[in-house]
Design a protein around this motif. Structure first.
Motif, PDB file in Angstrom:
ATOM      1  N   ARG A 184      37.678  18.161 -46.039  1.00 16.57           N
ATOM      2  CA  ARG A 184      36.885  17.155 -46.255  1.00 16.57           C
ATOM      3  C   ARG A 184      37.142  15.984 -47.318  1.00 16.57           C
ATOM      4  N   LEU A 185      38.036  16.458 -48.053  1.00 21.31           N
ATOM      5  CA  LEU A 185      38.328  15.668 -49.339  1.00 21.31           C
ATOM      6  C   LEU A 185      38.915  14.446 -48.504  1.00 21.31           C
ATOM      7  N   GLN A 186      38.696  13.109 -48.961  1.00 18.46           N
ATOM      8  CA  GLN A 186      39.285  11.777 -48.476  1.00 18.46           C
ATOM      9  C   GLN A 186      40.044  11.161 -49.691  1.00 18.46           C
ATOM     10  N   ARG A 187      39.321  11.201 -50.774  1.00 22.92           N
ATOM     11  CA  ARG A 187      39.878  10.158 -51.868  1.00 22.92           C
ATOM     12  C   ARG A 187      39.818  11.130 -53.231  1.00 22.92           C
ATOM     13  N   LEU A 205      44.659   9.066 -54.760  1.00 23.42           N
ATOM     14  CA  LEU A 205      44.921   9.960 -53.859  1.00 23.42           C
ATOM     15  C   LEU A 205      44.067   9.678 -52.545  1.00 23.42           C
ATOM     16  N   GLN A 206      44.676   9.437 -51.536  1.00 26.29           N
ATOM     17  CA  GLN A 206      43.882   9.133 -50.212  1.00 26.29           C
ATOM     18  C   GLN A 206      44.606   9.955 -49.115  1.00 26.29           C
ATOM     19  N   ILE A 207      43.712  10.873 -48.614  1.00 23.42           N
ATOM     20  CA  ILE A 207      44.180  11.955 -47.734  1.00 23.42           C
ATOM     21  C   ILE A 207      43.883  11.403 -46.389  1.00 23.42           C
ATOM     22  N   HIS A 208      44.833  11.294 -45.684  1.00 27.77           N
ATOM     23  CA  HIS A 208      44.772  10.761 -44.105  1.00 27.77           C
ATOM     24  C   HIS A 208      44.567  11.884 -43.353  1.00 27.77           C
ATOM     25  N   LYS A 209      45.477  12.940 -43.378  1.00 27.33           N
ATOM     26  CA  LYS A 209      45.437  14.295 -42.508  1.00 27.33           C
ATOM     27  C   LYS A 209      45.544  15.343 -43.521  1.00 27.33           C
ATOM     28  N   GLY A 247      36.428   8.976 -62.830  1.00 29.98           N
ATOM     29  CA  GLY A 247      36.882   9.576 -61.673  1.00 29.98           C
ATOM     30  C   GLY A 247      36.011   9.272 -60.527  1.00 29.98           C
ATOM     31  N   ARG A 248      36.942   9.231 -59.330  1.00 30.51           N
ATOM     32  CA  ARG A 248      35.955   8.949 -57.917  1.00 30.51           C
ATOM     33  C   ARG A 248      36.588   9.838 -57.279  1.00 30.51           C
ATOM     34  N   CYS A 249      35.520  10.413 -56.192  1.00 32.17           N
ATOM     35  CA  CYS A 249      36.001  11.546 -55.411  1.00 32.17           C
ATOM     36  C   CYS A 249      34.986  10.888 -53.906  1.00 32.17           C
ATOM     37  N   GLU A 250      35.732  10.953 -52.937  1.00 30.26           N
ATOM     38  CA  GLU A 250      35.156  10.621 -51.679  1.00 30.26           C
ATOM     39  C   GLU A 250      35.430  11.508 -50.671  1.00 30.26           C
ATOM     40  N   VAL A 251      34.377  11.949 -49.977  1.00 32.22           N
ATOM     41  CA  VAL A 251      34.216  13.300 -49.087  1.00 32.22           C
ATOM     42  C   VAL A 251      33.927  12.828 -47.691  1.00 32.22           C
ATOM     43  N   ARG A 252      34.443  13.683 -46.586  1.00 29.04           N
ATOM     44  CA  ARG A 252      33.905  13.499 -45.177  1.00 29.04           C
ATOM     45  C   ARG A 252      32.518  14.215 -45.122  1.00 29.04           C
ATOM     46  N   ILE A 253      31.564  13.662 -44.701  1.00 30.48           N
ATOM     47  CA  ILE A 253      30.054  14.211 -44.461  1.00 30.48           C
ATOM     48  C   ILE A 253      29.956  14.513 -42.991  1.00 30.48           C
TER      49      ILE A 253
END
Length: 289
Positions: free
Chosen positions: A236-239, A89-93, A283-289
């Protein structure tokens, strides 16, 4: 009948239009166990109470999904042996709390692991806001076709997920709320597969009772990661990517182990605590910092 590779690769999915409401947004969160431990917790209330409602980004996986055309005989897939192997899952908005969305699905590739090893099918779904046209999310669904290897396709080139660190303990361990009736609530967000509710169907599939939806404990892990890594700010969740590695039963204790990799980047896995079985890995999680 082997897989018809050419027919699958050329298949055109019709765009799916899906209108969801604030009630659906709250029901999705309840299906993840939000509010079950403490219904007065302000962090949980914002996902289940209309006063200041916010959508969890993982809800995107339940929206505007294409019908299961892969079960049609002309494609040659043994659908009874299909497993949901990975979810990305990639969140764009940020996901609206209510909207009409459009899902566009395509098949990316099918890899042949051999007659005894099955095949791996990669699909992508893009989710658009129907009103603005904005791309909200891009999702990947990896299906393990256990009975369909040996069709003559290529075996190499599939994406390789990143393993969790093996040389150190996790930086965080977070218990997940998994109620005995978790699957019965989660299914109301649209996944009515009787494997998750009917004991007779579960027994036929080889389980002593219905199992929990993989996308349910995926969402539960996402909720814990948002709370731990994003100061409980879902925007803030991006991936959020994972691989499903073992079945989960409703009500059994689960916890998510989280490793900090770099700023805004973490690895995780989910463990069935009493059985000490890894049920999600890579698992991989990317967040906006």
């Amino acid at each position: 009948m082997p897989i018809d590779y050419a027919k699958l690769k050329s298949m055109q999915f019709e765009p799916i239009r899906h209108t969801y409401t604030r009630r659906d947004t709250m029901l999705y969160a309840l299906g993840l166990g939000v509010g079950a431990s403490d219904p007065t917790d302000t962090g949980d209330l914002k996902y289940v109470y209309e006063k200041s409602l916010v959508a969890l980004p993982m809800q995107a996986v339940t929206l505007a999904a294409a019908p299961m055309l892969l079960a049609q005989p002309e494609f040659g897939i043994n659908y009874k042996l299909l497993l949901h192997a990975e979810q990305t899952l990639q969140i764009h908005k940020p996901l609206p709390t209510e909207a009409t969305v459009i899902g566009e699905t395509s098949i990316d590739e099918i890899y042949d692991k051999g007659a005894e090893k099955g095949a791996i099918l990669y699909l992508t779904r893009k989710l658009f806001d129907a009103a603005s046209g904005d791309l909200l999310a891009t999702m990947g669904n990896v299906a393990f076709l256990r009975g369909d290897g040996g069709f003559g396709g290529k075996s190499e080139g599939a994406p390789k997920p990143r393993p969790v660190p093996a040389d150190r303990a996790a930086d965080h361990s977070v218990a997940l709320t998994n109620m005995p009736n978790q699957a019965l609530i989660y299914r109301l967000s649209g996944d009515y597969n009787p494997l998750h509710s009917d004991p007779e169907i579960a027994a036929i599939a080889g389980f002593n009772r219905p199992i929990l939806h993989g996308l349910c404990h995926y969402g539960m892990a996402g909720r814990a990661l948002i709370k731990t890594l994003c100061a409980d700010d879902p925007s803030r969740l991006q991936r959020l990517d994972t691989r499903f590695t073992s079945p989960v039963y409703p009500g059994e204790p689960l916890h998510v182990e989280i490793w900090n990799i770099a700023a805004g980047d973490a690895s995780f896995r989910v463990v069935a605590s009493e059985r000490n079985v890894i049920v999600q890995d890579f698992g991989r999680c990317e967040v906006r910092i």
